[in-house]
Write an enzyme that holds these catalytic residues in place. Structure first.
Site: not given
Length: 80
Positions: A39, A52
């Site tokens: 990501s 995250y």
């Protein structure tokens, strides 16, 4: 936080390390590869949430390390 860590990092680490011996047996073959899902949150600051982003940054570093280490056995390790 523990749920995110278990989902994004520990599951990938555990499964991939268990597959290492199988991947290594394919030495000389172009079929030995690991592809992790990264990501942009793991490489730059964003408002996506620190837990995250931290798990994705850890995964990116592990991917780079495995690429160096496992590449010697003909195993390609990448992140997309």
């Amino acid at each position: 936080i523990e749920h995110i860590w278990n989902t994004n990092y520990k599951s990938m680490f555990g499964l991939t390390t268990k597959c290492y011996e199988l991947l290594k047996r394919e030495q000389g073959s172009s079929s030995s590869s690991v592809v992790n899902i990264g990501s942009v949150a793991g490489v730059t600051s964003m408002k996506s949430g620190t837990p995250y982003a931290s798990t994705k940054a850890a995964m990116n570093q592990l991917t780079a390390n495995w690429a160096c280490e496992w590449g010697l056995q003909g195993i390609r390790v990448n992140s997309v």
